[in-house]
Design a protein around this motif. Structure first.
Motif, PDB file in Angstrom:
ATOM      1  N   CYS A  10       0.961  -1.179   0.087  1.00  0.00           N
ATOM      2  CA  CYS A  10      -0.063   0.096  -0.129  1.00  0.00           C
ATOM      3  C   CYS A  10       0.694   1.291   0.279  1.00  0.00           C
ATOM      4  O   CYS A  10       1.791   1.413   1.002  1.00  0.00           O
ATOM      5  N   VAL A  11       0.807   1.971  -0.948  1.00  0.00           N
ATOM      6  CA  VAL A  11       1.569   3.286  -1.312  1.00  0.00           C
ATOM      7  C   VAL A  11       0.609   4.392  -0.942  1.00  0.00           C
ATOM      8  O   VAL A  11      -0.472   4.701  -1.656  1.00  0.00           O
ATOM      9  N   TYR A  23       9.955   6.753  -6.011  1.00  0.00           N
ATOM     10  CA  TYR A  23       8.797   5.940  -5.913  1.00  0.00           C
ATOM     11  C   TYR A  23       8.795   4.967  -7.055  1.00  0.00           C
ATOM     12  O   TYR A  23       8.710   5.764  -8.298  1.00  0.00           O
ATOM     13  N   PRO A  25       6.819   2.274  -8.994  1.00  0.00           N
ATOM     14  CA  PRO A  25       5.592   1.340  -8.693  1.00  0.00           C
ATOM     15  C   PRO A  25       6.086  -0.028  -9.080  1.00  0.00           C
ATOM     16  O   PRO A  25       6.825  -0.351  -9.663  1.00  0.00           O
ATOM     17  N   ASP A  29       0.530  -2.759  -6.689  1.00  0.00           N
ATOM     18  CA  ASP A  29       0.589  -1.618  -5.734  1.00  0.00           C
ATOM     19  C   ASP A  29      -1.021  -1.055  -5.513  1.00  0.00           C
ATOM     20  O   ASP A  29      -1.569  -0.857  -6.316  1.00  0.00           O
ATOM     21  N   LEU A  31      -2.772   2.187  -4.502  1.00  0.00           N
ATOM     22  CA  LEU A  31      -2.077   3.488  -4.255  1.00  0.00           C
ATOM     23  C   LEU A  31      -3.407   4.434  -3.882  1.00  0.00           C
ATOM     24  O   LEU A  31      -4.481   4.488  -4.306  1.00  0.00           O
ATOM     25  N   LEU A  41      -0.040  13.215  -6.469  1.00  0.00           N
ATOM     26  CA  LEU A  41      -0.092  11.968  -7.451  1.00  0.00           C
ATOM     27  C   LEU A  41      -0.386  12.785  -8.808  1.00  0.00           C
ATOM     28  O   LEU A  41       0.215  12.105  -9.792  1.00  0.00           O
ATOM     29  N   LEU A  46      -0.087   9.744 -11.648  1.00  0.00           N
ATOM     30  CA  LEU A  46      -0.330   8.805 -11.205  1.00  0.00           C
ATOM     31  C   LEU A  46      -1.707   8.708 -10.964  1.00  0.00           C
ATOM     32  O   LEU A  46      -2.479   9.881 -10.147  1.00  0.00           O
ATOM     33  N   PRO A  48      -4.823   7.616  -8.417  1.00  0.00           N
ATOM     34  CA  PRO A  48      -5.016   6.686  -7.015  1.00  0.00           C
ATOM     35  C   PRO A  48      -5.939   5.763  -7.099  1.00  0.00           C
ATOM     36  O   PRO A  48      -7.173   5.961  -7.981  1.00  0.00           O
TER      37      PRO A  48
END
Length: 213
Positions: A10-11, A23, A25, A29, A31, A41, A46, A48
């Motif tokens: 879990c990020v 970071y 990935p 993951d 997110l 993010l 990225l 989530p």
């Protein structure tokens, strides 16, 4: 304890400073953006899986079915709520970005969150642009000879018994550390395999890759 194992991770990106924190990935993951971490993010392009918060830091509520809005007046801060979601999803490894910054009280609360995670049987670390923080409870952590930089250890317990440091510039053997001392400040890796162990107690480890005093 193997910090380099790769269970489902879990990020979490929080509202603190995460610019410059590396970071990488992994497939699988989870997110999570905690409030202002949503912008962090977006800067990294990225998306989530979940967005959680009261959004006082972000200033607006993102749209989407994966957004969970919580009250501003609550017992748990947004990043802790994100951690709870990760635990509920079965994650046992956590990387926390944007968990430190301008407010020391929030930064310290997030250090306590590392202890909470370890007590739940999970591995948690706070990642900053120049450091990594993690908590160990009555266990041993090994580092390869390739590890570089400095590290500090502090007792989060009233007393941590049987603290042993090997392969570092300043070794310790079966030492008792208390929460009122700073003997573990600014140790160094030396180019050989190293380890930290504590027989009974809780330690905070702060590892700086390229830190210069």
């Amino acid at each position: 304890m193997n910090l380099r194992s790769e269970p489902r991770r879990c990020v979490i990106f929080g509202s603190g400073e995460s610019r410059g924190a590396a970071y990488s990935p992994r497939i699988g993951d989870i997110l999570i953006a905690a409030d202002g971490g949503y912008n962090a993010l977006r800067r990294r392009k990225l998306r989530p899986d979940w967005v959680i918060g009261d959004f006082d830091s972000l200033g607006f509520v993102p749209k989407g079915k994966n957004v969970r809005v919580v009250p501003r007046e609550k017992d748990d801060p947004d990043l802790i709520l994100a951690i709870r979601c990760g635990l509920e999803a079965g994650c046992r490894e956590f990387a926390l970005y944007g968990a430190t910054g301008t407010r020391f009280d929030h930064s310290y609360a997030n250090v306590l969150a590392l202890r909470y995670l370890r007590e739940q049987g999970a591995l948690g670390r706070i990642v900053t642009p120049d450091a990594e923080l993690f908590v160990m409870i009555s266990e041993r952590v090994d580092f390869p000879a390739e590890e570089r930089g400095k590290l500090s250890i502090f007792s989060l317990s009233e007393r941590s018994l049987g603290v042993t440091l090997s392969g570092l510039k300043y070794p310790l053997a079966d030492r008792t550390l208390t929460a009122r001392e700073w003997l573990g400040l600014s140790n160094e890796f030396t180019g050989v395999a190293a380890s930290i162990s504590v027989r009974d107690g809780t330690l905070l480890v702060v590892k700086h890759a390229d830190w210069v005093e």
